[in-house]
Design a protein around this motif. Sequence first.
Motif, PDB file in Angstrom:
ATOM      1  N   SER A 140       0.794  -1.224   0.000  1.00  0.00           N
ATOM      2  CA  SER A 140       0.000   0.000   0.000  1.00  0.00           C
ATOM      3  C   SER A 140       0.832   1.283   0.000  1.00  0.00           C
ATOM      4  CB  SER A 140      -0.968  -0.004   1.193  1.00  0.00           C
ATOM      5  OG  SER A 140      -0.265  -0.097   2.412  1.00  0.00           O
ATOM      6  N   MET A 141       1.687   1.508   1.006  1.00  0.00           N
ATOM      7  CA  MET A 141       2.449   2.751   1.035  1.00  0.00           C
ATOM      8  C   MET A 141       3.507   2.781  -0.061  1.00  0.00           C
ATOM      9  SD  MET A 141       1.351   4.931   3.155  1.00  0.00           S
ATOM     10  CE  MET A 141       0.025   4.878   4.345  1.00  0.00           C
ATOM     11  N   ALA A 142       4.171   1.669  -0.285  1.00  0.00           N
ATOM     12  CA  ALA A 142       5.175   1.625  -1.344  1.00  0.00           C
ATOM     13  C   ALA A 142       4.546   1.898  -2.696  1.00  0.00           C
ATOM     14  CB  ALA A 142       5.876   0.269  -1.355  1.00  0.00           C
ATOM     15  N   GLN A 143       3.261   1.562  -2.840  1.00  0.00           N
ATOM     16  CA  GLN A 143       2.588   1.772  -4.110  1.00  0.00           C
ATOM     17  C   GLN A 143       2.492   3.261  -4.428  1.00  0.00           C
ATOM     18  OE1 GLN A 143      -1.259  -0.031  -4.305  1.00  0.00           O
ATOM     19  NE2 GLN A 143      -1.495   0.300  -6.483  1.00  0.00           N
ATOM     20  N   GLY A 144       2.519   4.125  -3.413  1.00  0.00           N
ATOM     21  CA  GLY A 144       2.489   5.556  -3.662  1.00  0.00           C
ATOM     22  C   GLY A 144       3.812   6.096  -4.144  1.00  0.00           C
ATOM     23  N   LEU A 145       4.877   5.295  -4.020  1.00  0.00           N
ATOM     24  CA  LEU A 145       6.214   5.749  -4.397  1.00  0.00           C
ATOM     25  C   LEU A 145       6.763   4.969  -5.580  1.00  0.00           C
ATOM     26  CD1 LEU A 145       7.604   6.011  -0.769  1.00  0.00           C
ATOM     27  CD2 LEU A 145       6.880   7.902  -2.205  1.00  0.00           C
ATOM     28  N   VAL A 146       6.596   3.636  -5.549  1.00  0.00           N
ATOM     29  CA  VAL A 146       7.044   2.796  -6.658  1.00  0.00           C
ATOM     30  C   VAL A 146       6.005   2.879  -7.758  1.00  0.00           C
ATOM     31  CG1 VAL A 146       7.629   0.468  -7.400  1.00  0.00           C
ATOM     32  CG2 VAL A 146       8.259   1.244  -5.114  1.00  0.00           C
ATOM     33  N   LYS A 147       6.346   3.474  -8.890  1.00  0.00           N
ATOM     34  CA  LYS A 147       5.378   3.679  -9.961  1.00  0.00           C
ATOM     35  C   LYS A 147       5.428   2.520 -10.940  1.00  0.00           C
ATOM     36  CE  LYS A 147       7.161   7.682 -10.929  1.00  0.00           C
ATOM     37  NZ  LYS A 147       7.395   8.990 -11.560  1.00  0.00           N
ATOM     38  N   PRO A 148       4.252   1.968 -11.336  1.00  0.00           N
ATOM     39  CA  PRO A 148       4.233   0.847 -12.266  1.00  0.00           C
ATOM     40  C   PRO A 148       4.940   1.151 -13.572  1.00  0.00           C
ATOM     41  CG  PRO A 148       2.060   1.175 -11.311  1.00  0.00           C
ATOM     42  CD  PRO A 148       2.909   2.337 -10.896  1.00  0.00           C
ATOM     43  N   THR A 149       4.698   2.316 -14.133  1.00  0.00           N
ATOM     44  CA  THR A 149       5.348   2.711 -15.372  1.00  0.00           C
ATOM     45  C   THR A 149       5.146   4.197 -15.561  1.00  0.00           C
ATOM     46  OG1 THR A 149       5.625   2.207 -17.721  1.00  0.00           O
ATOM     47  CG2 THR A 149       3.376   2.374 -16.919  1.00  0.00           C
ATOM     48  N   SER A 150       5.849   4.787 -16.496  1.00  0.00           N
ATOM     49  CA  SER A 150       5.732   6.210 -16.754  1.00  0.00           C
ATOM     50  C   SER A 150       5.770   6.442 -18.252  1.00  0.00           C
ATOM     51  CB  SER A 150       6.870   6.973 -16.073  1.00  0.00           C
ATOM     52  OG  SER A 150       8.118   6.527 -16.562  1.00  0.00           O
ATOM     53  N   PRO A 151       5.198   7.568 -18.716  1.00  0.00           N
ATOM     54  CA  PRO A 151       5.214   7.841 -20.139  1.00  0.00           C
ATOM     55  C   PRO A 151       6.637   7.823 -20.696  1.00  0.00           C
ATOM     56  CG  PRO A 151       3.739   9.354 -19.017  1.00  0.00           C
ATOM     57  CD  PRO A 151       4.468   8.579 -17.954  1.00  0.00           C
ATOM     58  N   GLY A 152       6.825   7.115 -21.794  1.00  0.00           N
ATOM     59  CA  GLY A 152       8.142   7.044 -22.412  1.00  0.00           C
ATOM     60  C   GLY A 152       8.898   5.786 -22.059  1.00  0.00           C
ATOM     61  N   SER A 153       8.461   5.049 -21.028  1.00  0.00           N
ATOM     62  CA  SER A 153       9.155   3.819 -20.661  1.00  0.00           C
ATOM     63  C   SER A 153       8.463   2.641 -21.329  1.00  0.00           C
ATOM     64  CB  SER A 153       9.162   3.634 -19.144  1.00  0.00           C
ATOM     65  OG  SER A 153       7.859   3.381 -18.679  1.00  0.00           O
ATOM     66  N   ASP A 154       9.156   1.486 -21.367  1.00  0.00           N
ATOM     67  CA  ASP A 154       8.500   0.316 -21.948  1.00  0.00           C
ATOM     68  C   ASP A 154       7.377  -0.140 -21.034  1.00  0.00           C
ATOM     69  OD1 ASP A 154       9.759  -1.422 -19.923  1.00  0.00           O
ATOM     70  OD2 ASP A 154      11.586  -0.939 -21.011  1.00  0.00           O
ATOM     71  N   SER A 155       6.399  -0.849 -21.599  1.00  0.00           N
ATOM     72  CA  SER A 155       5.191  -1.169 -20.861  1.00  0.00           C
ATOM     73  C   SER A 155       5.265  -2.501 -20.129  1.00  0.00           C
ATOM     74  CB  SER A 155       3.981  -1.189 -21.817  1.00  0.00           C
ATOM     75  OG  SER A 155       4.179  -2.141 -22.831  1.00  0.00           O
ATOM     76  N   PHE A 156       6.374  -3.241 -20.226  1.00  0.00           N
ATOM     77  CA  PHE A 156       6.505  -4.534 -19.548  1.00  0.00           C
ATOM     78  C   PHE A 156       7.081  -4.310 -18.163  1.00  0.00           C
ATOM     79  CE2 PHE A 156       8.522  -8.563 -18.505  1.00  0.00           C
ATOM     80  CZ  PHE A 156       7.501  -9.453 -18.805  1.00  0.00           C
ATOM     81  N   HIS A 157       6.333  -4.624 -17.138  1.00  0.00           N
ATOM     82  CA  HIS A 157       6.773  -4.379 -15.772  1.00  0.00           C
ATOM     83  C   HIS A 157       6.078  -5.370 -14.841  1.00  0.00           C
ATOM     84  CE1 HIS A 157       3.384  -1.728 -16.846  1.00  0.00           C
ATOM     85  NE2 HIS A 157       2.899  -2.089 -15.683  1.00  0.00           N
ATOM     86  N   GLY A 158       6.640  -5.561 -13.647  1.00  0.00           N
ATOM     87  CA  GLY A 158       6.037  -6.481 -12.693  1.00  0.00           C
ATOM     88  C   GLY A 158       6.949  -6.723 -11.515  1.00  0.00           C
ATOM     89  N   GLY A 159       6.455  -7.527 -10.551  1.00  0.00           N
ATOM     90  CA  GLY A 159       7.246  -7.789  -9.367  1.00  0.00           C
ATOM     91  C   GLY A 159       6.570  -8.792  -8.459  1.00  0.00           C
TER      92      GLY A 159
END
Length: 240
Positions: free
Chosen positions: A41-60
């Motif tokens: 929950s709190m980390a979700q406010g800081l760790v961003k899934p992705t941002s404009p301009g980055s590749d769209s493959f992400h996970g953890g």
Amino acid sequence: MFKACIFLLTALAASPLAQAQIFQRELGDFDLKLGTTPSRSMAQGLVKPTSPGSDSFHGGLDLSHDSGLYFGQFSPSMGLSPDSTLEVDSYMGFKHPFDQTLGYEVGLIHYSYPKLSPLDSQEFYGGLNLLGNRFGASFSNDPNRQDSTLFADLSGTQPFGIGVSLKYTTHQLGTPATVDGGSISSFSDWSVQFSRQWMGVDLNLIYSDSSLSGSNCSAYSGHNSQCDGLLTLKAVRSFY
């Protein structure tokens, strides 16, 4: 200068039929989660899934214990495209609910860039969960800068089914940047995001801006994808 951009980001996964973003399994006293978005929950406010301009493959992944202790890793960018860099964010912390309406959380995030190791940094965070809403703050003290962030996620209060999250950060540079004969030692940036689900698609409208403008933007190195005001429409659909 204000700019508007539209990005369509699609999260890829193994199964084309299911739409859940997180796989979950119990391992004794531990709870394991695998997904395309940060589950903490709190980390979700800081760790961003992705941002404009980055590749769209992400996970953890995220592993939590019944006591409230947890740790995990998330990669907002896999560095698959030429204009992106591999990033791995590792976090650990402790979460404790007082009851079903109130709880607190504290933790630490380590931002790692394997191809750009000098940029590694740490960030302490903490905050409250109140009636499904999250209010938090974080502080990072890196060798050449200090960043302080306030953020709020009003997921527990959604008028018309629309979620709202806000973030405000101040940046203090250890070495002032020189621009047009002057120097910039600090600046701030902020963002506000409106989100809603529609037919299995996560729709997000994001506005971001900073205290810098014009030629001073050459000194910008904040959280946003650019210094000037930016309006982004993002649509994400998970296929597992």
